[in-house]
Motif scaffolding. Structure first.
Motif, short mmCIF file in Angstrom:
data_model
loop_
_atom_site.label_atom_id
_atom_site.label_comp_id
_atom_site.label_asym_id
_atom_site.label_seq_id
_atom_site.Cartn_x
_atom_site.Cartn_y
_atom_site.Cartn_z
N ASP A 46 38.70 65.28 65.32
CA ASP A 46 37.25 65.12 65.53
C ASP A 46 36.72 63.94 64.72
N THR A 47 37.35 62.79 64.87
CA THR A 47 36.87 61.58 64.21
C THR A 47 35.75 60.97 65.05
N LYS A 75 34.00 68.66 60.74
CA LYS A 75 34.18 67.45 61.55
C LYS A 75 34.19 66.16 60.72
N TRP A 76 33.79 66.21 59.47
CA TRP A 76 33.69 64.99 58.67
C TRP A 76 34.85 64.81 57.71
N PRO A 105 44.71 59.38 48.93
CA PRO A 105 44.99 59.34 50.37
C PRO A 105 43.71 59.48 51.19
N PRO A 106 43.61 58.78 52.31
CA PRO A 106 42.41 58.90 53.16
C PRO A 106 42.34 60.26 53.84
N LEU A 107 41.22 60.93 53.68
CA LEU A 107 41.02 62.26 54.26
C LEU A 107 39.70 62.40 55.00
N TRP A 108 38.81 61.45 54.82
CA TRP A 108 37.47 61.55 55.41
C TRP A 108 37.47 60.96 56.81
N HIS A 109 36.62 61.52 57.69
CA HIS A 109 36.54 61.09 59.08
C HIS A 109 35.49 60.00 59.26
N LEU A 156 40.74 57.67 59.40
CA LEU A 156 40.64 58.30 58.08
C LEU A 156 40.35 57.25 57.02
N TYR A 157 39.53 57.60 56.04
CA TYR A 157 39.19 56.67 54.95
C TYR A 157 38.97 57.45 53.67
N THR A 158 38.83 56.72 52.56
CA THR A 158 38.58 57.34 51.25
C THR A 158 37.34 56.74 50.61
#
Length: 407
Positions: free
Chosen positions: A77-78, A296-297, A376-380, A384-386
Motif C-alpha cells: 500500500d505505497t 498504510k504509511w 533500513p527504509p520502512l516508511w511508505h 520505501l524510505y527512512t
C-alpha cells in the motif's frame, strides 16, 4: 530507488545523471531486483529497468519482473501504487494482472492535487502549480513539470537535491512540517524538551485546510493531527477545527476520497482530539488477532501498534504480542531487528502495568549497540524510505522510556 530511476529515465539533462546510473547499477540485488523484500521490489524494479534501457542490468531486472508477475503478487500500500505499476508496465510492454483503467481515466481529466506528487507518471499538466519551484515535494514530479533545464527555482531545487546525495534523490523533500511534528511528539510524549522555535514553525504551517507535510503537498489529516498533538503537548493549542474536514463517520480519512484508511492517522487524530468514543472503538476494531495493528504509511506493524497504543494509552494484547516477538538479540523487527522498530516496541511496553523491565532493558542494549549503522527504509512513499531524524528521535525517546520503566 524509484525516484532516482524516474530522474534517470525522464531528466537525463539534470546534473548527476551518471552518478544516478551508477547508484542504480550498484544497488541491484543478486536476483535482479531492486528495492525492498518481496512485493516491495516491484515498483523500484520497474523504475530501474525502465531507466537503464538496454543495459545488461535492465535485462536481468526484466527477467526478475517476469518472475514476480508470473505468480500472485499483492501490491504493497505505497503511494499511488495502483497507478504507478500499470504506468511503468505499459512503458516496458509488460502485462500485469492489475487494472489499468483508473490510470487511463486520470489521463483525460484534471489531476487531483493529492496526485501531483506522482506527476512523473502523467506528464506535465496545466493545473499543477509549483511552490517555490517545487512540485509536491517530489524531485521526479518537479523535473517532469520543468521539462528541460530552464533557469529558476525548480532547477535550483533539483540541482540542490541531487547534490546533497551525490546524484541519487529521496522520494519526498523537503518535508519540514512532517519532520518537526513527529520529532516533537516523540520527544515530548517521552518527557523530553524541545526548542520553542520548533513549536512556532509548526503553528505557522496551518492553513484553512490544516497542515501539509511539505511545500506543494496538500494538507492532510495525518500531518494536521500530529501537528495539533505536538502543539498541545507544548501547551500551545492549534486550530482543532481544521481536522473536521477529514471526518468520515467513525474515523478520519487522510485525504477526501481515500482508497484505504490509516490506523496511524486515526491514532494521531485521537491524540489531537483527546477523547472520541467512536474513533476509539474504530481503532480497537482494527486490531489484528495477534494483538498488533497494520498501517498504510509504514511497512512495520510496530509503528502502527506504537501509534495506536499511545493514543489508547496502553493495550495489554499489544504488549503480549511485543513480548512474544522479541528477538534473541533484544531487538524487534518485521524482517530483521532494527533500531527503529525496537524503539517502537519499547514505547508500547512502557504503557504496560506489568513488569517489562527485562524486555525493555534488552531492547535498550540493542539500541545502544546500533552505532552509526544506516536505518533500513520502512516508511511508505512511492517507494520505501527512512525519515532519519524522526527515527533518531524515536530512539532517544525509547531510551528515556526504558530508563523510566527500570526505576
Amino acid at each position: 530507488m524509484y525516484e532516482t530511476g524516474r530522474l534517470v529515465a525522464l531528466a537525463p539533462w539534470l546534473k548527476g545523471h551518471q552518478a544516478r546510473i551508477r547508484y542504480l547499477l550498484d544497488s541491484q540485488h543478486a536476483d535482479g531486483t531492486w528495492g525492498g523484500p518481496g512485493e516491495y521490489a516491484l515498483v523500484p524494479t520497474l523504475s530501474a529497468v525502465d531507466a537503464l534501457g538496454r543495459h545488461p542490468a535492465a535485462r536481468r531486472g526484466l527477467a526478475a519482473l517476469r518472475r514476480l508477475l508470473s505468480r500472485p503478487v499483492k501490491l504493497p500500500d505505497t503511494v499511488a501504487v495502483e497507478l504507478i505499476v500499470p504506468a511503468l508496465a505499459e512503458r516496458l510492454g509488460l502485462r500485469t494482472p492489475f487494472d489499468p483503467r483508473p490510470l487511463h481515466a486520470l489521463r483525460h481529466r484534471p489531476l487531483p492535487d493529492k496526485l501531483w506528487h506522482t506527476l512523473e507518471i502523467f506528464g506535465p499538466r496545466p493545473e499543477v502549480v509549483p511552490v517555490g519551484g517545487i512540485v509536491a515535494a517530489s524531485p521526479a514530479a518537479t523535473a517532469v513539470h520543468l521539462g528541460m533545464p530552464r533557469p529558476g527555482d525548480g532547477l535550483r531545487y533539483l540541482e540542490a537535491v541531487q547534490e546533497a546525495h551525490g546524484g541519487p534523490v529521496p522520494a519526498g523533500v523537503p518535508v519540514p512540517l512532517f519532520e518537526r511534528s513527529w520529532i516533537v511528539v516523540a520527544l515530548k510524549s517521552a518527557g523530553l524538551d524541545v526548542p520553542d522555535a520548533a513549536i512556532g514553525e509548526i503553528a505557522a504551517a496551518f492553513g484553512p485546510r490544516g497542515a501539509a507535510g511539505g511545500p506543494g503537498l496538500p494538507a492532510d489529516a495525518d500531518d494536521t493531527a500530529t501537528a495539533l498533538h505536538a502543539l498541545a503537548l507544548c501547551d500551545s493549542p492549534g486550530p482543532i477545527s481544521t481536522l473536521g474536514r477529514y471526518r468520515e463517520a467513525r474515523h478520519f480519512a487522510c485525504f477526501p476520497g481515500e482508497r484505504t484508511p490509516s490506523t496511524s492517522t486515526n491514532a494521531h487524530a485521537l491524540q489531537a482530539l483527546r477523547h472520541d468514543r467512536a474513533l476509539e472503538e474504530w481503532l480497537r476494531d482494527m486490531q489484528e488477532p495477534d494483538g498488533s495493528w497494520r498501517d498504510k504509511w509504514h511497512a512495520s506493524p510496530y509503528y502502527a501498534t506504537a501509534c495506536v497504543t499511545n493514543a489508547l494509552r496502553g493495550n495489554e494484547k499489544a504488549v503480549d504480542w511485543v513480548l512474544a516477538t522479541q528477538r534473541a538479540d533484544g531487538s524487534w523487527g518485521r524482517w530483521e531487528g532494527t533500531y527503529e522498530e525496537t524503539a517502537y516496541a519499547i514505547r508500547i511496553l512502557a504503557w504496560s502495568a506489568r513488569d517489562v523491565t527485562a524486555a525493555t532493558g534488552r531492547g535498550a542494549q540493542f539500541l545502544h549497540s546500533w552505532g552509526e549503522r544506516p536505518h533500513p527504509p520502512l516508511w511508505h512513499d512511492k517507494d520505501l524510505y527512512t525519515p532519519t531524524r524522526i527515527v533518531q528521535a524515536e530512539g532517544v525517546a525509547a531510551l528515556h522510556l526504558a530508563c523510566a520503566v527500570s526505576r
